[in-house]
Design an enzyme around this catalytic site. Structure first.
Site, PDB file in Angstrom:
ATOM      1  N   PRO A  18       0.860  -1.186   0.000  1.00 45.48           N
ATOM      2  CA  PRO A  18       0.000   0.000   0.000  1.00 45.48           C
ATOM      3  C   PRO A  18       0.897   1.237   0.000  1.00 45.48           C
ATOM      4  CG  PRO A  18       0.020  -1.040   2.185  1.00 45.48           C
ATOM      5  CD  PRO A  18       0.831  -1.912   1.278  1.00 45.48           C
ATOM      6  N   MET A  19       0.667   2.172  -0.906  1.00 42.45           N
ATOM      7  CA  MET A  19       1.468   3.409  -0.920  1.00 42.45           C
ATOM      8  C   MET A  19       0.571   4.590  -1.276  1.00 42.45           C
ATOM      9  SD  MET A  19       5.116   2.390  -2.676  1.00 42.45           S
ATOM     10  CE  MET A  19       4.486   1.307  -3.949  1.00 42.45           C
ATOM     11  N   CYS A 102       2.403   3.285   9.540  1.00 40.21           N
ATOM     12  CA  CYS A 102       2.736   4.595   8.977  1.00 40.21           C
ATOM     13  C   CYS A 102       3.535   5.428   9.986  1.00 40.21           C
ATOM     14  CB  CYS A 102       1.477   5.346   8.567  1.00 40.21           C
ATOM     15  SG  CYS A 102       1.871   6.945   7.857  1.00 40.21           S
ATOM     16  N   GLY A 205      10.482  -4.482   2.874  1.00 43.83           N
ATOM     17  CA  GLY A 205      11.554  -3.520   3.131  1.00 43.83           C
ATOM     18  C   GLY A 205      12.762  -3.798   2.271  1.00 43.83           C
ATOM     19  N   ASP A 206      13.005  -2.897   1.309  1.00 43.40           N
ATOM     20  CA  ASP A 206      14.237  -2.874   0.508  1.00 43.40           C
ATOM     21  C   ASP A 206      14.331  -3.896  -0.620  1.00 43.40           C
ATOM     22  OD1 ASP A 206      14.945  -0.899   2.284  1.00 43.40           O
ATOM     23  OD2 ASP A 206      16.428  -2.106   3.361  1.00 43.40           O
ATOM     24  N   GLY A 228       7.390  -2.265  -2.365  1.00 46.73           N
ATOM     25  CA  GLY A 228       6.873  -0.904  -2.450  1.00 46.73           C
ATOM     26  C   GLY A 228       7.639  -0.079  -3.454  1.00 46.73           C
ATOM     27  N   ARG A 229       8.659   0.640  -2.956  1.00 48.80           N
ATOM     28  CA  ARG A 229       9.318   1.664  -3.775  1.00 48.80           C
ATOM     29  C   ARG A 229       9.883   1.147  -5.081  1.00 48.80           C
ATOM     30  NH1 ARG A 229      12.934   3.592   1.068  1.00 48.80           N
ATOM     31  NH2 ARG A 229      12.696   1.353   1.424  1.00 48.80           N
TER      32      ARG A 229
HETATM   33  C1  LIG Z   1       5.217   7.014  -1.239  1.00 46.53           C
HETATM   34  C2  LIG Z   1       4.932   5.973  -0.181  1.00 46.53           C
HETATM   35  C3  LIG Z   1       3.674   5.876   0.375  1.00 46.53           C
HETATM   36  C4  LIG Z   1       3.392   4.898   1.349  1.00 46.53           C
HETATM   37  N1  LIG Z   1       2.112   4.774   1.819  1.00 46.53           N
HETATM   38  C5  LIG Z   1       1.799   3.737   2.641  1.00 46.53           C
HETATM   39  C6  LIG Z   1       0.452   3.453   3.007  1.00 46.53           C
HETATM   40  O1  LIG Z   1      -0.485   4.150   2.576  1.00 46.53           O
HETATM   41  N2  LIG Z   1       0.231   2.391   3.826  1.00 46.53           N
HETATM   42  C7  LIG Z   1       1.242   1.598   4.304  1.00 46.53           C
HETATM   43  O2  LIG Z   1       0.989   0.631   5.035  1.00 46.53           O
HETATM   44  N3  LIG Z   1       2.522   1.833   3.964  1.00 46.53           N
HETATM   45  C8  LIG Z   1       2.822   2.854   3.125  1.00 46.53           C
HETATM   46  N4  LIG Z   1       4.115   3.030   2.718  1.00 46.53           N
HETATM   47  C9  LIG Z   1       5.152   2.070   3.142  1.00 46.53           C
HETATM   48  C10 LIG Z   1       5.285   0.930   2.120  1.00 46.53           C
HETATM   49  O3  LIG Z   1       4.089   0.185   2.044  1.00 46.53           O
HETATM   50  C11 LIG Z   1       6.454  -0.016   2.485  1.00 46.53           C
HETATM   51  O4  LIG Z   1       6.201  -0.562   3.743  1.00 46.53           O
HETATM   52  C12 LIG Z   1       7.799   0.684   2.508  1.00 46.53           C
HETATM   53  O5  LIG Z   1       7.969   1.530   1.397  1.00 46.53           O
HETATM   54  C13 LIG Z   1       8.957  -0.329   2.580  1.00 46.53           C
HETATM   55  O6  LIG Z   1       8.939  -1.193   1.476  1.00 46.53           O
HETATM   56  P1  LIG Z   1       9.920  -0.966   0.197  1.00 46.53           P
HETATM   57  O7  LIG Z   1      11.323  -0.925   0.716  1.00 46.53           O
HETATM   58  O8  LIG Z   1       9.653  -2.151  -0.690  1.00 46.53           O
HETATM   59  O9  LIG Z   1       9.523   0.339  -0.395  1.00 46.53           O
HETATM   60  C14 LIG Z   1       4.413   4.020   1.788  1.00 46.53           C
HETATM   61  C15 LIG Z   1       5.697   4.149   1.240  1.00 46.53           C
HETATM   62  C16 LIG Z   1       5.966   5.094   0.271  1.00 46.53           C
HETATM   63  C17 LIG Z   1       7.359   5.180  -0.316  1.00 46.53           C
END
Ligand SMILES: Cc1cc2nc3c(=O)[nH]c(=O)nc-3n(C[C@H](O)[C@H](O)[C@H](O)COP(=O)(O)O)c2cc1C
Length: 331
Positions: A18-19, A102, A205-206, A228-229
Site C-alpha cells: 500500500p502506498m 505509517c 523492506g528494501d 513498495g518503492r
Molecule cells: C510514497 C509511499 C507511500 C506509502 N504509503 C503507505 C500506506 O499508505 N500504507 C502503508 O501501510 N505503507 C505505506 N508506505 C510504506 C510501504 O508500504 C512499504 O512498507 C515501505 O515503502 C517499505 O517497502 P519498500 O522498501 O519495498 O519500499 C508508503 C511508502 C511510500 C514510499
C-alpha cells in the site's frame, strides 16, 4: 500454497505494498498486468470514511480484474476503525488491512499507524473489534516496533493472530528509522520461529532487484514478499522476481515499446481517474523508473515532469519512441 482465508495466493506470493498517492487504480492496473499476486490500496482514513469525505470514499473503488485485493485503513479510535471496517466491507474487497506502520508525524503522533506500537494492548483490542465487525479476512501491516528499545514483533504477531488476523506484513524497520538504514529482516525469522504462529508472514523492506529477492528468500523464512518503492515506475519488478526465483535467470529488460505502452496506459488511466491536473502530477514520480537506464534521458525526463497537459506528455512520449527506437536495454 499460501492462503489467506480461502484465497489461494500461490507458493511464494509477491504483494504490491500500500502506498499513498501511488497504489491507486491506474498503478494497480499495470502492476496486476505484470505479476503482482495480491495488491493493497493506499491507506484510507477511517475518520474520512465515516464522514463520507469524497477523497477517502474514492479510494474504495476497486475493480474485478484487480482481485485479490485488500483495502487498507488507518485511525486511532477503536470505534471509528470498527465503523470504517464495515464501510470497507461493503466495497467487497477480498481483504481488509489495518495500517499499524505509517511513521509520518501527522498519523503516528496521533496514535494511528505506527503510533499504536506504543500501546500494544490497544492495538490488540482494536484489531479484535475489527475482526469481529467484518466477515472478510483481516490482515495487518506493521513495523518492528516504535524504536530499537520497543521491538516486540514476535509477541505482537502472535497476539494479533490470536484475535483473528489471517496474515501479517512486516516492514522490517522501526518507526524511528522511518525509511533510513537497512531493513533488518532477521526479526522476521524470529517471528516465523515462533511455533505458535501459523498465519502467513510477508517480509517487506528494501526488495529492489531479483537478486536481492532471491537472497532474502533463502535467508529469511517468510511466506512471501511485499514490494513498495522498487515498483514505482517499474511494475515489471514482480514478473522479473518471479522468473528469477523459479529459474535463476534474469528476464530481458522491458523493451522501449513496452515501457512506452505501460507508461501510456498508466497515464491515460490516471488522467481518466483523477482528472488531468492531478493525474499528470501524480504520474511524475514514475517517469524516472519507466525510462531507467536510458542514456541522456534527463532532458526528456525534465520535460515530462514539467508538462502540464496530457497532450504535451503524449508528445514527449512519441518523441522518446522515435529518438530511442534502436536503443537496446541491458539486463
Ligand atoms: C510514497 C509511499 C507511500 C506509502 N504509503 C503507505 C500506506 O499508505 N500504507 C502503508 O501501510 N505503507 C505505506 N508506505 C510504506 C510501504 O508500504 C512499504 O512498507 C515501505 O515503502 C517499505 O517497502 P519498500 O522498501 O519495498 O519500499 C508508503 C511508502 C511510500 C514510499
Amino acid at each position: 500454497m499460501v492462503k489467506i482465508g480461502n484465497l489461494e495466493l500461490g507458493d511464494y506470493p509477491l504483494l504490491l505494498a500500500p502506498m499513498e498517492d501511488v497504489s491507486d487504480p491506474p498503478f494497480r492496473a499495470v502492476c496486476k498486468q505484470n505479476g503482482a499476486d495480491l495488491m493493497y490500496t493506499e491507506f484510507i482514513s477511517s475518520e474520512g470514511l465515516i464522514r463520507d469525505a469524497a477523497k477517502s470514499v474514492q479510494k474504495l473503488d476497486i475493480f474485478d480484474y484487480e482481485k485479490p485485493i485488500g483495502i487498507q485503513i488507518f485511525g486511532n479510535e477503536i470505534e471509528s476503525m470498527r465503523e470504517a471496517a464495515e464501510i470497507v466491507e461493503e466495497a467487497k474487497p477480498d481483504i481488509l488491512d489495518i495500517n499499524y506502520g505509517c511513521p509520518v508525524n501527522k498519523v503516528a503522533c496521533k496514535g494511528a499507524g505506527a503510533g499504536i506500537l506504543l500501546d500494544i494492548d490497544k492495538m490488540v483490542s482494536m484489531t479484535a473489534e475489527i475482526v469481529k465487525a467484518v466477515k472478510i479476512p483481516v490482515t495487518v501491516k506493521t513495523r518492528l516496533g516504535w524504536d530499537n528499545d520497543t521491538i516486540r514483533i514476535v509477541e505482537v504477531a502472535e497476539r494479533l493472530q490470536d484475535v483473528g488476523i489471517q496474515a501479517i506484513s512486516i516492514h522490517a524497520r522501526t518507526r524511528k528509522q522511518m525509511y533510513k538504514g537497512e531493513a533488518d529482516w532477521s526479526y522476521l525469522n524470529l517471528v516465523k520461529d515462533n511455533p505458535r504462529l501459523h498465519i502467513p508472514v510477508f517480509g517487506n523492506g528494501d526488495i529492489d532487484t531479483p537478486e536481492r529477492a532471491a537472497e532474502y528468500k533463502a535467508k529469511y523464512n517468510v511466506d512471501g514478499m511485499m514490494i513498495g518503492r522498487a515498483s514505482i515506475g517499474y511494475p515489471w519488478i514482480f514478473n522479473e522476481i518471479k522468473h528469477y526465483l523459479s529459474t535463476g535467470e534474469k528476464l530481458a529488460a522491458p523493451t522501449l515499446d513496452e515501457r512506452i505502452a505501460v507508461a501510456k496506459k498508466h497515464l491515460d488511466f490516471s488522467v481518466e481517474w483523477k482528472g488531468e491536473k492531478l493525474g499528470i502530477l501524480e504520474m511524475r514520480r514514475h517517469y524516472t523508473n519507466y525510462f531507467r537506464g536510458m542514456p541522456n534521458f534527463k532532458q526528456y525526463r525534465t520535460e515530462m515532469v514539467t508538462s502540464d497537459t496530457y497532450e504535451e506528455v503524449c508528445a514527449i512520449l512519441d518523441q522518446v519512441a522515435k529518438v530511442y527506437a534502436d536503443y537496446e536495454f541491458s539486463v
